[in-house]
Design a protein around this motif. Structure first.
Motif, PDB file in Angstrom:
ATOM      1  N   LEU A   8       0.227   0.174  10.226  1.00 50.03           N
ATOM      2  CA  LEU A   8      -1.029  -0.637   9.881  1.00 50.03           C
ATOM      3  C   LEU A   8      -0.864  -1.287   8.718  1.00 50.03           C
ATOM      4  O   LEU A   8      -1.363  -2.636   8.512  1.00 50.03           O
ATOM      5  CB  LEU A   8      -2.357   0.438   9.977  1.00 50.03           C
ATOM      6  N   GLN A   9      -0.406  -0.383   7.621  1.00 54.39           N
ATOM      7  CA  GLN A   9      -0.403  -1.300   6.390  1.00 54.39           C
ATOM      8  C   GLN A   9       0.527  -2.263   6.171  1.00 54.39           C
ATOM      9  O   GLN A   9       0.306  -3.254   5.771  1.00 54.39           O
ATOM     10  CB  GLN A   9      -0.018  -0.025   5.071  1.00 54.39           C
ATOM     11  N   ASP A  19       1.742  -4.237   8.874  1.00 53.85           N
ATOM     12  CA  ASP A  19       1.097  -5.624   9.710  1.00 53.85           C
ATOM     13  C   ASP A  19      -0.100  -6.115   8.895  1.00 53.85           C
ATOM     14  O   ASP A  19      -0.037  -7.373   8.843  1.00 53.85           O
ATOM     15  CB  ASP A  19       0.489  -4.602  10.803  1.00 53.85           C
ATOM     16  N   GLU A  20      -0.877  -5.512   8.029  1.00 52.81           N
ATOM     17  CA  GLU A  20      -1.825  -6.194   7.163  1.00 52.81           C
ATOM     18  C   GLU A  20      -1.282  -6.901   6.204  1.00 52.81           C
ATOM     19  O   GLU A  20      -1.655  -8.335   6.036  1.00 52.81           O
ATOM     20  CB  GLU A  20      -2.869  -5.053   6.586  1.00 52.81           C
ATOM     21  N   LEU A  21      -0.186  -6.331   5.509  1.00 55.59           N
ATOM     22  CA  LEU A  21       0.492  -7.192   4.572  1.00 55.59           C
ATOM     23  C   LEU A  21       1.402  -8.461   5.418  1.00 55.59           C
ATOM     24  O   LEU A  21       1.165  -9.515   4.714  1.00 55.59           O
ATOM     25  CB  LEU A  21       1.644  -6.307   3.776  1.00 55.59           C
ATOM     26  N   THR A  48       0.390  -9.915   7.949  1.00 55.55           N
ATOM     27  CA  THR A  48      -0.707 -10.990   8.145  1.00 55.55           C
ATOM     28  C   THR A  48      -1.114 -11.842   6.915  1.00 55.55           C
ATOM     29  O   THR A  48      -1.251 -13.044   7.099  1.00 55.55           O
ATOM     30  CB  THR A  48      -1.959 -10.243   8.949  1.00 55.55           C
ATOM     31  N   THR A  49      -1.531 -11.122   5.856  1.00 55.53           N
ATOM     32  CA  THR A  49      -1.627 -11.763   4.695  1.00 55.53           C
ATOM     33  C   THR A  49      -0.500 -12.903   4.367  1.00 55.53           C
ATOM     34  O   THR A  49      -0.742 -14.086   3.806  1.00 55.53           O
ATOM     35  CB  THR A  49      -1.829 -10.900   3.517  1.00 55.53           C
TER      36      THR A  49
END
Length: 94
Positions: free
Chosen positions: A13-14, A16-18, A20-21
Motif C-alpha cells: 500500500l505504501q 502504491d501510494e508513492l 500514484t503520487t
C-alpha cells in the motif's frame, strides 16, 4: 490475517501510494521549462528504478521461507526507506 500478510499488505500500500503520487508529478512535467523538464525526467526515472527495486524485494519477501523472512524484512525496509527518502527529497525540490 497473519503478521506476515499484514506487513506485506501495508508495504504494498505504501509503495502504491508513492507510485500514484509520482504519476501525478510526472503529468506536471510537461508544464516546466525544457532544462528543468530534462532534469525532472531523469530524477523521475531514477525514482522509478528505486520503486521497482522495492517492489522486487517485496515479491521476494512474499515467497521467502519462514527462516529467512525476518532478515528479508530488514533488507526490504532499507530499500523502501531509501526510496521514500529519495522521493520526498525530489518532491521538496519542485
Amino acid at each position: 490475517m497473519s503478521i506476515r500478510a499484514a506487513y506485506i499488505e501495508k508495504m504494498k500500500l505504501q509503495l502504491d501510494e508513492l507510485n500514484t503520487t509520482m504519476d501525478e508529478l510526472q503529468s506536471k512535467a510537461g508544464t516546466t521549462k525544457i532544462e528543468l523538464q530534462e532534469k525532472y525526467l531523469k530524477e523521475m526515472a531514477s525514482l522509478r528504478e528505486q520503486s521497482q527495486g522495492a517492489l522486487d524485494r517485496l515479491d521476494e519477501l512474499k515467497t521467502s521461507g519462514e527462516d529467512s523472512w525476518k532478515s528479508m524484512v530488514m533488507e526490504t525496509e532499507k530499500v523502501r526507506d531509501a526510496f521514500v527518502k529519495s522521493f520526498h527529497y525530489f518532491k521538496s525540490q519542485l
